[in-house]
Design a protein around this motif. Structure first.
Motif, PDB file in Angstrom:
ATOM      1  N   SER A 111     -16.654  31.882   5.035  1.00  0.00           N
ATOM      2  CA  SER A 111     -17.322  30.627   5.390  1.00  0.00           C
ATOM      3  C   SER A 111     -16.498  29.853   6.403  1.00  0.00           C
ATOM      4  N   ASN A 112     -17.124  28.821   6.917  1.00  0.00           N
ATOM      5  CA  ASN A 112     -16.508  27.979   7.921  1.00  0.00           C
ATOM      6  C   ASN A 112     -17.087  26.579   7.769  1.00  0.00           C
ATOM      7  N   GLY A 113     -16.349  25.578   8.194  1.00  0.00           N
ATOM      8  CA  GLY A 113     -16.833  24.210   8.062  1.00  0.00           C
ATOM      9  C   GLY A 113     -17.970  23.869   9.010  1.00  0.00           C
ATOM     10  N   GLY A 114     -18.153  24.657  10.058  1.00  0.00           N
ATOM     11  CA  GLY A 114     -19.174  24.315  11.040  1.00  0.00           C
ATOM     12  C   GLY A 114     -20.199  25.399  11.247  1.00  0.00           C
ATOM     13  N   GLY A 115     -21.345  24.978  11.744  1.00  0.00           N
ATOM     14  CA  GLY A 115     -22.402  25.922  12.061  1.00  0.00           C
ATOM     15  C   GLY A 115     -23.542  25.130  12.638  1.00  0.00           C
ATOM     16  N   SER A 116     -24.278  25.708  13.580  1.00  0.00           N
ATOM     17  CA  SER A 116     -25.398  24.951  14.129  1.00  0.00           C
ATOM     18  C   SER A 116     -26.569  25.870  14.431  1.00  0.00           C
ATOM     19  N   VAL A 117     -27.748  25.275  14.328  1.00  0.00           N
ATOM     20  CA  VAL A 117     -28.971  26.013  14.611  1.00  0.00           C
ATOM     21  C   VAL A 117     -28.871  26.591  16.017  1.00  0.00           C
ATOM     22  N   GLY A 118     -29.122  27.902  16.125  1.00  0.00           N
ATOM     23  CA  GLY A 118     -29.081  28.532  17.439  1.00  0.00           C
ATOM     24  C   GLY A 118     -27.720  29.113  17.798  1.00  0.00           C
ATOM     25  N   ASP A 137     -19.851  19.289  -1.594  1.00  0.00           N
ATOM     26  CA  ASP A 137     -21.304  19.305  -1.757  1.00  0.00           C
ATOM     27  C   ASP A 137     -21.930  19.796  -0.458  1.00  0.00           C
ATOM     28  N   ASN A 138     -22.446  21.007  -0.483  1.00  0.00           N
ATOM     29  CA  ASN A 138     -23.025  21.584   0.741  1.00  0.00           C
ATOM     30  C   ASN A 138     -24.304  20.870   1.168  1.00  0.00           C
ATOM     31  N   ASP A 139     -24.854  19.999   0.308  1.00  0.00           N
ATOM     32  CA  ASP A 139     -26.037  19.224   0.697  1.00  0.00           C
ATOM     33  C   ASP A 139     -25.680  18.109   1.673  1.00  0.00           C
ATOM     34  N   ARG A 140     -24.421  17.739   1.678  1.00  0.00           N
ATOM     35  CA  ARG A 140     -23.975  16.675   2.590  1.00  0.00           C
ATOM     36  C   ARG A 140     -23.521  17.335   3.875  1.00  0.00           C
ATOM     37  N   SER A 141     -24.266  17.095   4.935  1.00  0.00           N
ATOM     38  CA  SER A 141     -24.093  17.882   6.150  1.00  0.00           C
ATOM     39  C   SER A 141     -22.678  17.836   6.712  1.00  0.00           C
ATOM     40  N   TRP A 142     -21.977  16.726   6.514  1.00  0.00           N
ATOM     41  CA  TRP A 142     -20.633  16.624   7.077  1.00  0.00           C
ATOM     42  C   TRP A 142     -19.605  17.429   6.279  1.00  0.00           C
ATOM     43  N   LEU A 143     -20.021  17.913   5.095  1.00  0.00           N
ATOM     44  CA  LEU A 143     -19.118  18.727   4.291  1.00  0.00           C
ATOM     45  C   LEU A 143     -19.587  20.171   4.191  1.00  0.00           C
ATOM     46  N   ALA A 144     -20.783  20.425   4.681  1.00  0.00           N
ATOM     47  CA  ALA A 144     -21.420  21.712   4.430  1.00  0.00           C
ATOM     48  C   ALA A 144     -20.620  22.886   4.967  1.00  0.00           C
ATOM     49  N   SER A 145     -20.704  23.975   4.228  1.00  0.00           N
ATOM     50  CA  SER A 145     -20.046  25.214   4.601  1.00  0.00           C
ATOM     51  C   SER A 145     -21.089  26.173   5.186  1.00  0.00           C
ATOM     52  N   TYR A 146     -20.710  26.875   6.238  1.00  0.00           N
ATOM     53  CA  TYR A 146     -21.622  27.788   6.923  1.00  0.00           C
ATOM     54  C   TYR A 146     -21.030  29.187   6.985  1.00  0.00           C
ATOM     55  N   PRO A 147     -21.881  30.197   7.130  1.00  0.00           N
ATOM     56  CA  PRO A 147     -23.338  30.214   7.340  1.00  0.00           C
ATOM     57  C   PRO A 147     -24.180  29.925   6.089  1.00  0.00           C
ATOM     58  N   ALA A 148     -23.547  29.821   4.901  1.00  0.00           N
ATOM     59  CA  ALA A 148     -24.317  29.690   3.656  1.00  0.00           C
ATOM     60  C   ALA A 148     -25.365  28.582   3.724  1.00  0.00           C
TER      61      ALA A 148
END
Ligand SMILES: [Ca+2]
Ligand SMILES: [Ca+2]
Ligand SMILES: [Ca+2]
Ligand SMILES: [Ca+2]
Length: 426
Positions: free
Chosen positions: A258-265, A292-303
């Motif tokens: 996982s990673n702390g960032g991710g963006s559509v596209g 809490d992955n529901d909070r976008s500023w904390l979300a883990s990606y790509p999950a």
């Protein structure tokens, strides 16, 4: 490379930890069959008593129904796999398109699954067809990756690109690919990938080591991490590996990072979307940050990408509690599975215990592989909805994911064709 972002494995081994989120489940629940009850199967693996995690997800009851098939391809995006490991070598994928033409007609499909696997190559009927070049007493990925020799004493690496898809650019990709070094040798210099591979599909009931959630499968070894323990994985390597898995026909891929960032596209988002078009599920670690992955500023990606073919997995401990490190998310995490103190295979033919959402994720992947071995016609959406609908909801997990529950393998295979040992209402 050079995309400026790296990913970390979600085990406690030189990697960061993740946690999950919880949210209103948008779980599509289909009609449930009457609940079947099977007697538990106890495998003879020597370290099975240490595998609390398998009992914790009700795997022994599921094994009464089936234990897997080499016809099910499982993408394994990680640090590689120790494909010589005595408890894993038979469950490593063989790219049928890279079997040397001179050998192809001579190899016997001993188990009738219409492909040549290491199960076949190690059967008596194929004895002597492939050289045990690394002299460990069996035919494994290391033997096949050796250079081709016309006299039959070498491996299968003949430098000829057997096409496995219209755009195949991978020469001698016999068991998978190393996307970090861009070569055909996805050996695991770390151990993390060998561990997650063993949770999915260590050979079961072979009087050795551990059992996987499935005992038989074809793990497509896709190495995306660099060789040093501190190396991350790039977006481009991961994206290419996910696309590769989808292209060779894997129906599910394990992603314990996982990673702390991710963006559509971004490249991974696009690769997962591409995989969705090919009917491949992608199972991702929710992350090890107690966030809490529901909070976008904390979300883990790509999950946390909002794509239909993602299953995001949180971790539990031996008590069934949400693990202290795990990410959670009522809306963005789907299910929990055992992640703390999980005993599995490790590099160099060894075993060890590891902890993280990395270890939870492959329990879900192995379950999807088992479901596919019982019914390969299930769509990605059907596999996901059945698996999530079968989760055991517990008070401890309320609000931690869309299901608020822990994986139950027997429930996931409930109603699928297979060998039924006993039936009862429950
Ligand atoms: Ca076969
Ligand atoms: Ca060998
Ligand atoms: Ca190729
Ligand atoms: Ca075993």
């Amino acid at each position: 490379m050079g995309d400026g972002q790296t990913f970390e494995a979600c085990g406690d081994h030189g990697a960061r930890r993740d946690r999950g989120r919880s949210g209103a489940a948008v779980v599509e629940v289909e009609r449930l069959e009457p609940r079947e009850l099977w007697s538990a199967v106890v495998p003879n693996d020597t370290a099975y008593a240490q595998q609390w995690n398998l009992k914790g997800v009700n795997a022994p009851a599921a094994w009464a129904k089936g234990t897997g098939s080499a016809a099910v391809l499982v993408g394994h995006v990680d640090t590689g796999i120790d494909y010589t490991h005595p408890d894993l070598y038979k469950n490593v994928w063989i790219n049928q398109a890279e079997i040397p033409p001179a050998l192809k007609g001579k190899l016997k499909d001993t188990d009738g699954d219409k492909r040549i696997s290491f199960w076949d190559l190690n059967a008596t009927a194929n004895k002597g067809r492939v050289a045990d070049g690394n002299k460990n007493g069996y035919i494994d990925g290391g033997d096949l990756l050796a250079k081709w020799k016309p006299d039959g004493t070498g491996g299968w690496a003949d430098g000829i690109n057997g096409k496995n898809n219209p755009n195949d650019k991978y020469v001698d990709d016999i068991v998978g690919w190393d996307f970090a070094n861009n070569d055909n040798n996805p050996i695991d210099p770390d151990g993390h990938g060998t561990h997650t591979a063993g949770v999915i599909a260590a050979e079961g009931n072979n009087k050795r080591g551990v059992a996987g959630v499935v005992w038989k499968a074809s793990l497509v070894a896709l190495k995306v991490f660099g060789d040093s323990p501190t190396d991350g994985a790039t977006l481009t390597a991961i994206a290419a590996a996910i696309r590769y898995a989808a292209d060779v026909g894997a129906r599910v891929a394990n992603n314990s990072y996982s990673n702390g960032g991710g963006s559509v596209g971004d490249p991974i988002y696009n690769a997962v979307k591409y995989a969705n078009g090919k009917g491949m599920l992608t199972v991702f670690a929710a992350g090890n940050d107690t966030a809490d992955n529901d909070r976008s500023w904390l979300a883990s990606y790509p999950a946390s990408f909002d794509l239909p073919n993602i299953i995001s997995v949180a971790a539990t401990d031996k008590s069934g509690d949400l693990a202290a490190y795990t990410n959670y998310g009522r809306k963005s995490v789907d299910i929990a599975a055992p992640g703390t103190s999980v005993y599995s295979t490790w590099r160099g033919g060894t075993y060890r215990t590891d902890t993280g959402t990395s270890m939870a994720t492959p329990h879900v992947t192995g379950t999807i592989a088992l479901m596919l071995s019982l019914n390969p016609k299930l769509t990605a959406a059907q596999l996901k909805s059945r698996l999530l609908a079968g989760a055991d909801q517990t008070a401890k997990l309320v609000g931690s994911s869309t299901t608020g529950g822990i994986l139950n393998v027997a429930n996931a295979v409930n109603g699928l064709a297979g060998k039924r040992v006993a039936t009862a209402a429950r």
